[in-house]
Design an enzyme around this catalytic site. Sequence first.
Site, PDB file in Angstrom:
ATOM      1  N   TYR A 144       5.881  12.360   4.698  1.00 14.10           N
ATOM      2  CA  TYR A 144       4.476  12.479   5.109  1.00 14.10           C
ATOM      3  C   TYR A 144       4.066  11.227   5.868  1.00 14.10           C
ATOM      4  O   TYR A 144       4.550  10.141   5.591  1.00 14.10           O
ATOM      5  CB  TYR A 144       3.539  12.721   3.925  1.00 14.10           C
ATOM      6  CG  TYR A 144       3.632  11.760   2.755  1.00 14.10           C
ATOM      7  CD1 TYR A 144       4.642  11.876   1.807  1.00 14.10           C
ATOM      8  CD2 TYR A 144       2.679  10.750   2.581  1.00 14.10           C
ATOM      9  CE1 TYR A 144       4.713  11.023   0.717  1.00 14.10           C
ATOM     10  CE2 TYR A 144       2.742   9.893   1.488  1.00 14.10           C
ATOM     11  CZ  TYR A 144       3.764  10.032   0.565  1.00 14.10           C
ATOM     12  OH  TYR A 144       3.835   9.184  -0.509  1.00 14.10           O
ATOM     13  N   MET A 146       1.085   8.450   7.018  1.00 16.08           N
ATOM     14  CA  MET A 146      -0.125   7.906   6.387  1.00 16.08           C
ATOM     15  C   MET A 146      -0.735   6.744   7.165  1.00 16.08           C
ATOM     16  O   MET A 146      -0.087   6.121   7.997  1.00 16.08           O
ATOM     17  CB  MET A 146       0.165   7.476   4.945  1.00 16.08           C
ATOM     18  CG  MET A 146       1.090   6.293   4.802  1.00 16.08           C
ATOM     19  SD  MET A 146       1.147   5.703   3.087  1.00 16.08           S
ATOM     20  CE  MET A 146      -0.443   4.891   2.924  1.00 16.08           C
ATOM     21  N   ASN A 147      -1.992   6.511   6.859  1.00 16.03           N
ATOM     22  CA  ASN A 147      -2.738   5.368   7.414  1.00 16.03           C
ATOM     23  C   ASN A 147      -3.254   4.504   6.282  1.00 16.03           C
ATOM     24  O   ASN A 147      -3.363   4.957   5.146  1.00 16.03           O
ATOM     25  CB  ASN A 147      -3.990   5.849   8.167  1.00 16.03           C
ATOM     26  CG  ASN A 147      -3.666   6.531   9.481  1.00 16.03           C
ATOM     27  OD1 ASN A 147      -2.607   6.320  10.054  1.00 16.03           O
ATOM     28  ND2 ASN A 147      -4.596   7.355   9.944  1.00 16.03           N
ATOM     29  N   LYS A 148      -3.637   3.287   6.630  1.00 13.74           N
ATOM     30  CA  LYS A 148      -4.455   2.459   5.727  1.00 13.74           C
ATOM     31  C   LYS A 148      -5.871   2.505   6.302  1.00 13.74           C
ATOM     32  O   LYS A 148      -6.062   2.305   7.512  1.00 13.74           O
ATOM     33  CB  LYS A 148      -3.934   1.017   5.719  1.00 13.74           C
ATOM     34  CG  LYS A 148      -2.531   0.849   5.117  1.00 13.74           C
ATOM     35  CD  LYS A 148      -2.585   0.665   3.623  1.00 13.74           C
ATOM     36  CE  LYS A 148      -1.208   0.526   3.001  1.00 13.74           C
ATOM     37  NZ  LYS A 148      -0.650  -0.812   3.135  1.00 13.74           N
ATOM     38  N   HIS A 171       1.759  -2.301  -5.755  1.00 17.76           N
ATOM     39  CA  HIS A 171       2.412  -1.104  -5.193  1.00 17.76           C
ATOM     40  C   HIS A 171       3.925  -1.166  -5.442  1.00 17.76           C
ATOM     41  O   HIS A 171       4.536  -0.203  -5.916  1.00 17.76           O
ATOM     42  CB  HIS A 171       2.109  -1.040  -3.691  1.00 17.76           C
ATOM     43  CG  HIS A 171       2.945  -0.068  -2.923  1.00 17.76           C
ATOM     44  ND1 HIS A 171       2.612   1.254  -2.809  1.00 17.76           N
ATOM     45  CD2 HIS A 171       4.119  -0.221  -2.241  1.00 17.76           C
ATOM     46  CE1 HIS A 171       3.531   1.867  -2.085  1.00 17.76           C
ATOM     47  NE2 HIS A 171       4.460   1.001  -1.732  1.00 17.76           N
ATOM     48  N   GLN A 184      12.887   5.173  -1.047  1.00 17.54           N
ATOM     49  CA  GLN A 184      11.880   5.285   0.003  1.00 17.54           C
ATOM     50  C   GLN A 184      12.361   4.619   1.276  1.00 17.54           C
ATOM     51  O   GLN A 184      13.030   3.591   1.229  1.00 17.54           O
ATOM     52  CB  GLN A 184      10.554   4.664  -0.456  1.00 17.54           C
ATOM     53  CG  GLN A 184      10.360   3.191  -0.150  1.00 17.54           C
ATOM     54  CD  GLN A 184      11.119   2.270  -1.095  1.00 17.54           C
ATOM     55  OE1 GLN A 184      12.003   2.668  -1.831  1.00 17.54           O
ATOM     56  NE2 GLN A 184      10.786   0.988  -1.037  1.00 17.54           N
TER      57      GLN A 184
HETATM   58  C1  VOV Z   1      10.468   4.207  -4.477  1.00 15.39           C
HETATM   59  C2  VOV Z   1       9.351   3.629  -4.512  1.00 15.39           C
HETATM   60  C3  VOV Z   1       8.723   2.553  -3.656  1.00 15.39           C
HETATM   61  C4  VOV Z   1       8.968   1.205  -3.670  1.00 15.39           C
HETATM   62  C5  VOV Z   1       9.952   0.455  -4.557  1.00 15.39           C
HETATM   63  C6  VOV Z   1       8.102   0.598  -2.693  1.00 15.39           C
HETATM   64  C7  VOV Z   1       8.027  -0.784  -2.465  1.00 15.39           C
HETATM   65  C8  VOV Z   1       7.343  -1.292  -1.353  1.00 15.39           C
HETATM   66  C9  VOV Z   1       7.274  -2.702  -1.033  1.00 15.39           C
HETATM   67  C10 VOV Z   1       7.904  -3.808  -1.870  1.00 15.39           C
HETATM   68  C11 VOV Z   1       6.558  -2.818   0.133  1.00 15.39           C
HETATM   69  C12 VOV Z   1       6.177  -4.112   0.859  1.00 15.39           C
HETATM   70  C13 VOV Z   1       7.298  -4.801   1.511  1.00 15.39           C
HETATM   71  C14 VOV Z   1       8.081  -3.946   2.440  1.00 15.39           C
HETATM   72  O1  VOV Z   1       9.183  -3.555   2.019  1.00 15.39           O
HETATM   73  O2  VOV Z   1       7.611  -3.636   3.521  1.00 15.39           O
HETATM   74  C15 VOV Z   1       6.210  -1.486   0.550  1.00 15.39           C
HETATM   75  C16 VOV Z   1       5.542  -1.199   1.731  1.00 15.39           C
HETATM   76  C17 VOV Z   1       5.002   0.043   1.976  1.00 15.39           C
HETATM   77  N1  VOV Z   1       5.060   1.158   1.176  1.00 15.39           N
HETATM   78 FE1  VOV Z   1       6.100   1.346  -0.526  1.00 15.39          FE
HETATM   79  N2  VOV Z   1       7.365   1.585  -2.083  1.00 15.39           N
HETATM   80  C18 VOV Z   1       7.699   2.797  -2.644  1.00 15.39           C
HETATM   81  C19 VOV Z   1       7.177   4.064  -2.371  1.00 15.39           C
HETATM   82  C20 VOV Z   1       6.139   4.234  -1.464  1.00 15.39           C
HETATM   83  C21 VOV Z   1       5.343   5.427  -1.344  1.00 15.39           C
HETATM   84  C22 VOV Z   1       5.488   6.677  -2.184  1.00 15.39           C
HETATM   85  C23 VOV Z   1       4.446   5.222  -0.344  1.00 15.39           C
HETATM   86  C24 VOV Z   1       3.327   6.176   0.073  1.00 15.39           C
HETATM   87  C25 VOV Z   1       2.025   5.744  -0.577  1.00 15.39           C
HETATM   88  C26 VOV Z   1       1.358   6.800  -1.412  1.00 15.39           C
HETATM   89  O3  VOV Z   1       0.389   6.450  -2.117  1.00 15.39           O
HETATM   90  O4  VOV Z   1       1.757   7.965  -1.385  1.00 15.39           O
HETATM   91  C27 VOV Z   1       4.673   3.935   0.194  1.00 15.39           C
HETATM   92  C28 VOV Z   1       4.014   3.405   1.279  1.00 15.39           C
HETATM   93  C29 VOV Z   1       4.308   2.139   1.758  1.00 15.39           C
HETATM   94  C30 VOV Z   1       3.780   1.645   3.002  1.00 15.39           C
HETATM   95  C31 VOV Z   1       2.912   2.435   3.971  1.00 15.39           C
HETATM   96  C32 VOV Z   1       4.224   0.356   3.152  1.00 15.39           C
HETATM   97  C33 VOV Z   1       3.889  -0.592   4.310  1.00 15.39           C
HETATM   98  C34 VOV Z   1       2.510  -1.129   4.046  1.00 15.39           C
HETATM   99  C35 VOV Z   1       2.054  -2.281   4.888  1.00 15.39           C
HETATM  100  O5  VOV Z   1       0.819  -2.493   4.908  1.00 15.39           O
HETATM  101  O6  VOV Z   1       2.858  -2.955   5.528  1.00 15.39           O
HETATM  102  N3  VOV Z   1       5.684   3.327  -0.524  1.00 15.39           N
HETATM  103  N4  VOV Z   1       6.651  -0.590  -0.392  1.00 15.39           N
END
Ligand code: VOV
Length: 248
Positions: A144, A146-148, A171, A184
């Site tokens: 999917y 998404m936005n912030k 998160h 992911q």
């Molecule tokens: C398996 C699960 C999982 C894990 C471990 C995880 C971890 C992390 C870490 C440590 C980081 C930051 C550092 C990086 O690695 O960039 C991120 C970054 C990010 N994530 Fe995440 N995320 C997961 C899973 C995960 C999900 C399910 C979603 C959707 C959110 C939801 O509500 O549906 C998501 C989104 C994001 C996004 C859009 C970003 C970038 C945001 C930004 O502003 O830059 N993410 N994510």
Amino acid sequence: MNEAALTLEGWYALHDFRSINWTAWKAADDEERAGALEELHNFLQEWHGDEQSGKGSTAVYSIVGQKADFVFMHLRETLEELNALENAFNKTTFAQYTTKAYSYVSIVELSNYMASGDGDPKANPEVMARLQPILPKSKYICFYPMNKKRDLDDNWYMLSMEERRGMMRSHGMIGRGYAGKVKQIITGSVGLDDWEWGVTLFSDDALQFKKLVYEMRFDEVSARFGEFGSFYVGNLLNEQLFEDMLKL
Ligand code: VOV
């Protein structure tokens, strides 16, 4: 102006969703269908070869529901390579029996919210493996965009680095609870497609998508700032399963 997060980019991504024109497929004669399957088989082989030689990675899944019938998720070094892949596929006989359902262009992205800051991250093999990932051949995929949020009251882009880092840490902690269950791949698409990120999740248990996404909805960064597009969920396809799906 607030400090932008620093990002590292890896392979470009194309999620190419297609639907099958069953009426046309059923109307084709056996020879034409066999030729189309042969071409499809050759493409799947070629993409597998690209993966073996480190040029990229491709995952193929059927899609459940009416939004599409299957997806090719391609990762490659350049946009030119992605373009060449989709054009080559479009020229096949098999593609004549499909329609374009949806596509998403983005690039594998890591941000520095959680980075240690030590040394050149691109010299770190673990970082490179995340930037140029071999897509897992898990049983299920969930994609999917998404936005912030950028509302007057809740604007992610007006928050300080410290506030954003705090929320991203929370998160990440939730995500960590799904280690070994969900993988992911976050792809950035600001300036590349209609949303800001593509979220692609892989798991051998589709229920874990629901558990993870639901749990994240209560976490501040998703609860306050997350805006989501359409969800696409599917089952892994290999050559045999693809052929089975197309069998009449
Ligand atoms: C398996 C699960 C999982 C894990 C471990 C995880 C971890 C992390 C870490 C440590 C980081 C930051 C550092 C990086 O690695 O960039 C991120 C970054 C990010 N994530 Fe995440 N995320 C997961 C899973 C995960 C999900 C399910 C979603 C959707 C959110 C939801 O509500 O549906 C998501 C989104 C994001 C996004 C859009 C970003 C970038 C945001 C930004 O502003 O830059 N993410 N994510």
